[in-house]
Scaffold this motif. Structure first.
Motif, short mmCIF file in Angstrom:
data_model
loop_
_atom_site.label_atom_id
_atom_site.label_comp_id
_atom_site.label_asym_id
_atom_site.label_seq_id
_atom_site.Cartn_x
_atom_site.Cartn_y
_atom_site.Cartn_z
N GLY A 19 5.07 22.79 52.57
CA GLY A 19 5.70 23.35 51.49
C GLY A 19 5.56 22.80 50.15
N TYR A 70 3.06 31.66 60.54
CA TYR A 70 2.43 31.36 60.96
C TYR A 70 1.88 32.61 62.27
CZ TYR A 70 6.32 30.45 65.22
OH TYR A 70 6.71 30.94 65.91
N THR A 93 6.92 21.64 60.37
CA THR A 93 8.13 22.47 60.38
C THR A 93 9.88 21.29 60.51
OG1 THR A 93 6.93 23.22 62.05
CG2 THR A 93 7.08 24.34 60.20
N VAL A 97 10.41 24.37 64.78
CA VAL A 97 9.86 25.55 64.65
C VAL A 97 8.52 24.70 65.10
CG1 VAL A 97 8.36 27.00 63.24
CG2 VAL A 97 10.74 26.30 62.62
N THR A 144 3.56 7.62 63.93
CA THR A 144 3.94 7.56 62.81
C THR A 144 3.31 5.66 63.03
OG1 THR A 144 4.98 8.64 61.21
CG2 THR A 144 2.78 7.21 60.55
N GLN A 189 16.07 18.30 53.68
CA GLN A 189 16.01 17.51 54.59
C GLN A 189 17.06 17.34 55.24
OE1 GLN A 189 14.51 17.36 51.62
NE2 GLN A 189 12.13 18.04 52.24
N TRP A 192 18.58 20.09 57.03
CA TRP A 192 18.71 20.83 59.24
C TRP A 192 18.20 20.00 59.69
CZ3 TRP A 192 14.53 18.47 61.65
CH2 TRP A 192 13.57 17.73 60.43
N HIS A 211 11.51 7.74 67.72
CA HIS A 211 10.46 6.48 67.16
C HIS A 211 10.96 5.24 67.23
CE1 HIS A 211 7.75 8.89 63.75
NE2 HIS A 211 8.73 8.90 62.98
P1 NAD Z 1 11.30 19.64 55.24
O1 NAD Z 1 12.57 20.35 55.43
O2 NAD Z 1 11.03 18.83 54.02
O3 NAD Z 1 9.97 20.16 55.56
C1 NAD Z 1 9.58 21.78 55.95
C2 NAD Z 1 9.01 22.65 55.74
O4 NAD Z 1 8.79 23.49 56.90
C3 NAD Z 1 9.33 23.74 54.56
O5 NAD Z 1 7.88 23.40 53.82
C4 NAD Z 1 9.83 24.45 55.03
O6 NAD Z 1 9.25 26.05 54.33
C5 NAD Z 1 8.51 24.38 56.33
N1 NAD Z 1 9.22 25.60 57.24
C6 NAD Z 1 10.28 26.24 57.68
N2 NAD Z 1 10.17 26.85 58.75
C7 NAD Z 1 9.04 27.29 58.45
C8 NAD Z 1 8.57 28.59 59.10
N3 NAD Z 1 8.65 29.20 59.94
N4 NAD Z 1 7.38 29.09 59.38
C9 NAD Z 1 6.01 27.92 57.68
N5 NAD Z 1 6.56 27.36 57.42
C10 NAD Z 1 8.22 26.34 57.62
O7 NAD Z 1 10.87 18.59 56.78
P2 NAD Z 1 9.98 17.31 56.88
O8 NAD Z 1 11.12 16.38 56.45
O9 NAD Z 1 8.82 17.42 56.19
O10 NAD Z 1 10.26 17.35 58.44
C11 NAD Z 1 9.45 18.41 58.77
C12 NAD Z 1 8.96 17.58 60.11
O11 NAD Z 1 8.45 16.27 60.21
C13 NAD Z 1 9.71 17.41 61.35
O12 NAD Z 1 10.03 17.44 61.80
C14 NAD Z 1 10.24 15.08 61.34
O13 NAD Z 1 11.73 15.28 62.39
C15 NAD Z 1 8.81 15.40 60.81
N6 NAD Z 1 8.52 14.02 60.19
C16 NAD Z 1 8.36 13.22 60.47
C17 NAD Z 1 8.12 12.00 60.17
C18 NAD Z 1 7.04 10.64 60.63
O14 NAD Z 1 7.08 9.95 60.05
N7 NAD Z 1 6.15 10.90 61.27
C19 NAD Z 1 8.84 11.24 59.28
C20 NAD Z 1 9.65 12.42 58.25
C21 NAD Z 1 9.56 13.97 58.95
#
Ligand code: NAD
Length: 391
Positions: A19, A70, A93, A97, A144, A189, A192, A211
């Motif tokens: 979102g 979803y 998510t 989730v 990543t 962030q 959760w 990672h």
């Molecule tokens: P965030 O809190 O910024 O965003 C989460 C989003 O998911 C929000 O928009 C929220 O409204 C939405 N959401 C929650 N429950 C939902 C549902 N049931 N249906 C639809 N949407 C839903 O979280 P973030 O920091 O973006 O992290 C998300 C994931 O990405 C985590 O698992 C995190 O570990 C991972 N992440 C990975 C990397 C990477 O480098 N690969 C970096 C950052 C975060």
């Protein structure tokens, strides 16, 4: 309308999470778009339905394909004509989730790109592995850092025995952003990630320790076999670990040190790794990703740079810009999308795809990651010195 073959059109992506105010969803959308091979066609972008609608509007999506949940998205998408429905979903998510949307996607015939850690628990991760095995569909996990060209070069250098037998690995992931009780301020962030009901049993160990472990295993080509772990919740009032140190043994006999912390005040994303063999060592830092340092027992240190002709063909294949024009985080993500999307294009029902051929992290890495987190928590709570990672 007749369905056009996946080899002759853009792939259609859906998204769960991501979102407007989220962190990683917009990164995924940019990365998926870099090569022009993927288009976002639908999404259930937020836990708040109004935010999902607004996100879809700002992305100029067809409002009929912006969903409140979803569950609704998979129900409706599976009934669309083949030439319209999405090919795969990106699940971005919070950790609790990941399982639900990934499972439902696989059960309804969609490939999955899912954020790490793959699930909330090892049990969930194994269920997804079984489903991938049963359906033959593809699941990619966005570790990543394995997408960087010079990480691929480092793996190549180890695999071609240029360093000799690997003896020692130091991998560190220091961040400083959780040095205060940020979750107490309502930061989404932080909230959760520090809530065990949403993050899973691991805090820093799950969020960034996975990672670091994945990077060490990817570059060395050897799995971590045993660990001896200390986990701390350093900041007063925090409900989960924000700091982790461990000693590590690898299956190939090497030993190492891994630390991941979110309370190293002043640090950004200072992921770095050093690997030493009998003949020399290598060093790579995420904050300077276009440089790889090679150190030798019997000759001067070398500096290897991204984009140069002398790199291995594999590293060159994952490079987009000429040497000196920096590539970074978005391109590393895009490399994971490109490898995965090539496999999706090659997929045919009944045909088994080997993710290793395309070089993207798959469900097996997800299970390893959850095994790593579970074992780390077990080790931290135990007086035993070493705990083996279950096979
Ligand atoms: P965030 O809190 O910024 O965003 C989460 C989003 O998911 C929000 O928009 C929220 O409204 C939405 N959401 C929650 N429950 C939902 C549902 N049931 N249906 C639809 N949407 C839903 O979280 P973030 O920091 O973006 O992290 C998300 C994931 O990405 C985590 O698992 C995190 O570990 C991972 N992440 C990975 C990397 C990477 O480098 N690969 C970096 C950052 C975060």
């Amino acid at each position: 309308m007749k369905e056009i073959s996946k080899t002759k059109r853009k792939l259609r992506m859906g998204m769960v999470g991501g979102g407007l105010t989220s962190f990683i969803g917009p990164v995924h959308r940019k990365a998926a778009g870099i090569d022009g091979e993927i288009e976002l066609v639908c999404g259930a972008f937020s836990i708040i339905p109004e935010e999902s609608v607004e996100t879809g509007r700002l992305l100029y999506l067809n409002p009929n394909r912006v969903y409140n949940t979803y569950q609704e998205m998979f129900e409706r998408e599976k009934d669309l004509p083949a030439e319209e429905r999405m090919d795969f979903v990106s699940v971005v998510t919070p950790n609790h989730v990941h399982f639900g949307p990934s499972k439902m996607a696989l059960e309804n015939g969609f490939h999955v790109m899912v954020e790490k850690p793959i699930a909330f628990s090892l049990e969930e991760a194994k269920t997804l592995q079984k489903l991938v095995g049963k359906t033959g569909l593809l699941l990619c996990l966005t570790h990543t850092y394995t997408g960087y060209p010079l990480v691929k070069e480092a793996r190549h250098i180890v695999a071609t025995n240029q360093l000799g037998k690997i003896r020692k690995v130091y991998v560190e992931y220091p961040q400083g952003w959780l040095s205060t009780l940020l979750e107490g301020t309502g930061n989404m962030q932080a909230s959760w990630r520090t809530d065990p009901k949403q993050s899973g049993m691991g805090g820093a160990i799950g969020d960034i320790g996975t990672h670091a472990a994945n990077l060490a295993e990817y570059i060395t080509g050897s799995d971590i076999s045993e660990i001896c772990v200390m986990l701390n919740a350093v900041v007063k009032g925090r409900r989960i670990d924000d700091d982790c140190s461990m000693l590590v043994k690898f299956e190939n006999g090497a030993s190492g040190v891994l630390f991941a912390t979110q309370v190293a005040a002043g640090e950004e994303n200072n992921l770095n790794i050093r690997v030493y063999g009998e003949k020399g060592g290598l060093e790579w830092r995420q904050q300077d990703p276009n440089t790889l340092i090679l150190k030798w027992l019997d000759k001067p240190t070398e500096i290897v740079r991204a984009g140069q002709k002398y790199l291995s063909d594999h590293a060159k294949a994952f490079t987009r810009t000429p040497a000196g024009h920096p590539e970074g985080y978005l391109e590393a993500f895009a490399n994971i999308y490109r490898a995965f999307s090539r496999a999706v294009r090659d997929y045919k029902p009944g045909k088994r795809i080997n993710p290793e051929k395309y070089d993207f992290p798959d469900v097996s890495h997800g299970v390893r990651g959850m095994n790593f987190v579970t074992t780390a928590v077990k080790s931290a709570n135990s007086n035993r010195k070493w705990i083996k990672l279950k096979k």
